[in-house]
Design a protein around this motif. Structure first.
Motif, short mmCIF file in Angstrom:
data_model
loop_
_atom_site.label_atom_id
_atom_site.label_comp_id
_atom_site.label_asym_id
_atom_site.label_seq_id
_atom_site.Cartn_x
_atom_site.Cartn_y
_atom_site.Cartn_z
N ALA A 115 -4.72 -5.73 -3.03
CA ALA A 115 -3.68 -4.70 -2.93
C ALA A 115 -2.31 -5.33 -2.88
CB ALA A 115 -3.93 -3.84 -1.69
N SER A 116 -2.16 -6.40 -2.09
CA SER A 116 -0.82 -6.99 -1.98
C SER A 116 -0.43 -7.65 -3.30
CB SER A 116 -0.74 -7.96 -0.80
OG SER A 116 -1.26 -9.20 -1.12
N VAL A 117 -1.40 -8.26 -4.00
CA VAL A 117 -1.10 -8.86 -5.31
C VAL A 117 -0.57 -7.79 -6.26
CG1 VAL A 117 -2.22 -9.71 -7.40
CG2 VAL A 117 -2.55 -10.90 -5.27
N GLY A 118 -1.22 -6.61 -6.23
CA GLY A 118 -0.78 -5.51 -7.10
C GLY A 118 0.68 -5.18 -6.89
N TRP A 119 1.11 -5.15 -5.63
CA TRP A 119 2.50 -4.76 -5.35
C TRP A 119 3.47 -5.90 -5.62
CZ3 TRP A 119 3.55 0.01 -5.62
CH2 TRP A 119 2.56 0.95 -5.32
N ILE A 120 3.03 -7.13 -5.35
CA ILE A 120 3.92 -8.26 -5.66
C ILE A 120 4.12 -8.35 -7.17
CG2 ILE A 120 4.19 -10.76 -5.43
CD1 ILE A 120 2.51 -10.55 -2.88
N ASP A 121 3.06 -8.01 -7.90
CA ASP A 121 3.14 -7.97 -9.36
C ASP A 121 4.17 -6.91 -9.78
OD1 ASP A 121 2.41 -8.84 -11.83
OD2 ASP A 121 0.80 -7.37 -12.07
N ARG A 122 4.16 -5.78 -9.08
CA ARG A 122 5.14 -4.72 -9.38
C ARG A 122 6.55 -5.23 -9.17
NH1 ARG A 122 3.81 0.86 -9.46
NH2 ARG A 122 6.01 1.35 -9.24
N ILE A 123 6.74 -5.99 -8.07
CA ILE A 123 8.08 -6.55 -7.79
C ILE A 123 8.48 -7.45 -8.95
CG2 ILE A 123 9.45 -7.97 -6.22
CD1 ILE A 123 7.58 -7.14 -3.98
N GLY A 147 -3.10 -4.69 2.85
CA GLY A 147 -2.43 -5.19 1.66
C GLY A 147 -1.19 -4.39 1.35
N LEU A 148 -1.26 -3.07 1.59
CA LEU A 148 -0.09 -2.22 1.37
C LEU A 148 1.02 -2.58 2.35
CD1 LEU A 148 -1.31 1.41 0.64
CD2 LEU A 148 -0.75 -0.43 -0.92
N VAL A 149 0.62 -2.85 3.61
CA VAL A 149 1.63 -3.23 4.61
C VAL A 149 2.33 -4.52 4.16
CG1 VAL A 149 1.99 -3.98 6.99
CG2 VAL A 149 0.44 -2.09 6.51
N ASP A 150 1.52 -5.48 3.66
CA ASP A 150 2.11 -6.73 3.13
C ASP A 150 3.03 -6.43 1.96
OD1 ASP A 150 0.47 -7.99 4.89
OD2 ASP A 150 -0.99 -8.69 3.40
N GLY A 151 2.52 -5.58 1.04
CA GLY A 151 3.30 -5.24 -0.15
C GLY A 151 4.61 -4.58 0.22
N ALA A 152 4.54 -3.66 1.22
CA ALA A 152 5.74 -2.95 1.65
C ALA A 152 6.77 -3.94 2.18
CB ALA A 152 5.39 -1.92 2.72
#
Lengths: 452, 307
Positions: free
Chosen positions: A92-100, A279-284
């Motif tokens: 999940a966190s990889v997904g959001w870091i990828d978005r960044i 993972g979302l908390v990390d991503g946030a």
């Protein structure tokens, strides 16, 4: 002879059940979360009541199914869940870091900054002409748009993340409710019944779904009922035998997120270390960090450029006014617009210089170096990229661990079709033999009846 | 060990999708010939690429500036060459005007010729460049030399300089700058006069020769001042030549740098085609084998033999 008949009947009955268990296994070979069932066959002992001193020698009473055993290994299941939580978090966190990364690199802000400053050099070469000034203003517009679209892409990602977090929290709340119902079902289900086996399958499936969302700790009582805590052993209870809790995903103004559990005892924050929600908390946190740094760059840029313009003279020899402005007032710092329309308004000269003066453009070159907007922006991009690369490697490693944990669990609980085929033949033969016993009993009885 | 049937399928599926993913990414690299498609492919490489791209954009802008400066210097040089030849003509006239055998008519004729040359000189000093603005106006963009119209309060036909200062120097890279133009004040003005006192300018020197011829004042050693004006123009020409040579060097430097950058970029970003194709072949072979073994493994089933 009636004994023989009834022995035959028990055999037929028992092997029918065994056959249906094998068939059940075969038909569920591909069902996720299905645990292999085994019909436990045991000798049927008639407990004859013998009088004192009497010895009863009795033939066996046949066979019976002691119960349907569900192949399960709590430790291996727990291991599969824990490793699954780890993977879910990292993924999940990889997904959001990828978005960044997409937001930072996709909107070409770095290129736009470079083009803008390169174009300033051409204004410096020919400050009296309109052409390079027009190009410079166009590049300024492109730069402003770059800031805005990068800022919006990050803000959009943050909003989407929060929505996803709320969905996941609702999902976890629902799973908690299901768990309570399963627990209540387990209270009533008879030991060794296939209903109980089904409930236990359902319980493990629910636990797995929960652990994909948040790292959980599950404690089982004698009935197999689970008490589930979110965030590990010391975490808040989200479901037990009687009630479940409401899970929520909350974000603060700066975009940081947290998971909270609320029940009759109040609201507790969950320090999740696994699962997609962690993972979302990390991503946030990553998105909030990137936004904060981008906002700072944008704020500095607008302020410094304003001061720079005001320190110089336009082509008409008057003091410059701002080129960039955050529009409308109070909008995000990245919502930059170009408010200058006349290319002559670019303050290329300084002091008493005339139309061909470029002293202020020289100052802009110095400002570009000292303020380092490009460098600062590239820092965000590359730091994020490095983090993404490391996290991806972590996901690969964790996935391998998870696969082997799932393999170890499925070794115990999974269905092997070849094995079931063998069982099918074995039980079929036993069934046929038992029916043969009934036939023999009938024949013998008939022989006796036929005696005249 | 029990091999759960679904696990067997799942594992083969995972392996095949991992191989397909690898093949896809290699294929992408070959199609784009780039190794770094997103920053996370190689963070350090990406940063180096950004720096190279930035240096490239700066160089491009600087090359444009170098070309502009070169064209400005060329224009100045052409205009000054004409000024020089006109001054030679004035000098020749001054020498012949020194002769005491000239009749008043001849003097007037010579004065008329000088007046025409003076007009020409003003036109040359007002030469505009490729951008349509005057070359010798210094910091300003106004026509630098105006002839005071007859009847104005100032003396008739006097040429005045309206410009001021020097134009900003053109940045040509790494903080270096070059003056592509010089103000008329430097080239045509500030000429030390033989008579001493405040320095004069080329136009007043030429005009005074004309005035002397018209009014019958004997022309004695006006050639000295004309020579001074010529020397000043010649100095400006020399300086332009030197700056042109410097620009030539800067241009070569920028082009060399562009080549170096390209080599560097290629080493960071470009795919090693041979190695990548080999790797792709390898992955495809393994994928083929996995697919074949998938077919074999999944067709192996005891149920096929139960009849």
């Amino acid at each position: 002879m009636t004994d023989l008949l009834s022995i035959g009947v028990t055999g037929v009955r028992a092997y029918q059940t065994a056959l249906s268990t094998a068939s059940e296994n075969i038909s569920n070979a591909a069902t996720p979360g299905y645990s292999r069932r085994t019909a436990t066959i045991e000798e049927f002992r008639t407990t004859g009541i013998a009088g004192l001193g009497q010895s009863t020698i009795m033939a066996g009473g046949g066979v019976r199914i002691a119960g349907v055993t569900r192949a399960a290994d709590e430790f291996r299941s727990a291991q599969a869940r824990t490793t699954g939580s780890d993977v879910a978090r990292s993924q999940a966190s990889v997904g959001w870091i990828d978005r960044i990364e997409g937001a930072l690199a996709g909107n070409q802000l770095s290129d736009r900054l470079t083009t803008f400053f390169a174009s300033a050099k051409n204004v410096a070469a020919d400050p009296a002409s309109t052409a390079p000034r027009t190009v410079f203003l166009e590049d300024a517009r492109s730069l402003a748009a770059g800031f805005a679209s990068t800022g919006r892409a990050l803000a959009g990602a943050a909003d989407e993340l929060a929505a996803q977090g709320r969905d996941m929290a609702a999902q976890l709340t629902d799973l908690g409710n299901s768990m309570v119902r399963i627990n209540q079902g387990l209270t009533r289900a008879a030991a060794g019944s296939s209903a109980r086996a089904q409930l236990l399958d359902e319980r493990d499936r629910t636990l797995e779904a929960m652990s994909a969302l948040v790292d959980i700790d599950a404690q089982f009582d004698a009935f197999g009922r689970a008490t589930v805590r979110a965030g590990g052993v010391g975490g808040a209870v989200i479901a037990d035998v009687e009630r479940s809790s409401i899970v929520s995903f909350v974000t603060n103004a700066s975009g940081e997120a947290a998971i909270a559990v609320s029940n009759a005892n109040g609201m507790v924050k969950v320090a999740a270390t696994g699962g997609a929600m962690a993972g979302l908390v990390d991503g946030a946190l990553s998105i909030a960090g990137a936004r904060q740094r981008l906002d700072k760059i944008a704020t500095d840029f607008v302020a410094d450029m304003k001061a720079w313009q005001e320190g110089g003279k336009t082509r008409d020899g008057v003091a410059g006014t701002e080129i960039f402005k955050v529009m409308p007032d109070g909008a995000a710092p990245t919502e930059i617009a170009v408010v200058m329309t006349d290319p002559a308004g670019v303050a290329a000269a300084i002091g008493t210089e005339g139309a061909r003066g470029n002293g202020n453009m020289t100052k802009l070159t110095e400002l570009r170096e000292t303020a380092g907007w490009e460098r600062r922006f590239d820092d965000i991009t590359t730091e994020n990229a490095a983090l993404l690369k490391t996290r991806r490697a972590v996901v690969d490693a964790q996935s391998a661990i998870h696969r082997s944990a799932v393999g170890a669990r499925d070794e115990m609980t999974g269905v092997d079709l070849d094995e079931e085929a063998v069982n099918l033949i074995r039980f079929q033969q036993a069934y046929q033999a038992s029916s043969r016993v009934i036939q023999v009993a009938r024949d013998i009885l008939q022989t006796i009846i036929d005696i005249r | 060990m029990r091999v759960a049937t679904s696990l067997q399928y799942d594992r083969l599926r995972d392996r095949m999708s991992a191989l397909s993913g690898k093949a896809d990414s290699l294929n992408n690299q070959l199609a784009t010939t780039k190794r770094i498609l997103t920053p996370s492919d190689d963070a350090a490489g990406y940063r180096a690429l950004t720096a190279l791209k930035r240096a490239g954009a700066n160089s491009d802008a600087e090359l444009t500036n170098v070309n502009l400066a070169t064209s400005l210097l060329d224009s100045s040089s052409t205009a000054l060459a004409s000024v020089e030849s006109q001054l030679s003509r004035v000098k020749a006239i001054a020498i012949s005007a020194g002769s005491s055998t000239l009749s008043p008519d001849q003097r007037v004729a010579l004065a008329a010729e000088i007046d025409v040359i003076l007009e020409d000189l003003v036109r040359l000093a007002n030469t505009t460049d490729s951008r349509g603005t005057p070359l010798f106006s210094g910091d300003s963009v106004k026509t630098p030399y105006v002839i005071t119209p007859a009847g104005a309060s100032a003396a008739d036909g006097t040429v005045t300089f309206t410009g001021a200062g020097e134009a900003g120097q053109i940045p040509i890279g790494d903080g270096r700058t070059i003056a592509a133009t010089s103000s008329g004040e430097t080239i045509f003005g500030n000429i030390p006069l033989k008579a001493g006192g405040a320095p004069g300018d080329m136009f007043s020197i030429v005009k005074s020769l004309s005035d002397k011829l018209k009014t019958g004042v004997p022309v004695t050693d006006d050639t000295v001042d004309i020579q001074s004006a010529m020397t000043s123009v010649l100095n400006a020409q020399t300086s332009i030549g030197a700056r042109g040579a410097r620009l030539e060097l800067e241009k070569t430097r920028l082009e060399d740098l562009a080549l170096t950058r390209e080599t560097e970029r290629s080493s960071i970003e470009d795919v090693d085609i041979a190695a990548t194709i080999t790797e792709l072949k390898k992955v495809m072979t393994v994928l083929d084998a996995t697919q074949a073994s998938f077919g074999k493994l999944t067709s192996l089933n005891l149920f096929n033999y139960l009849r």
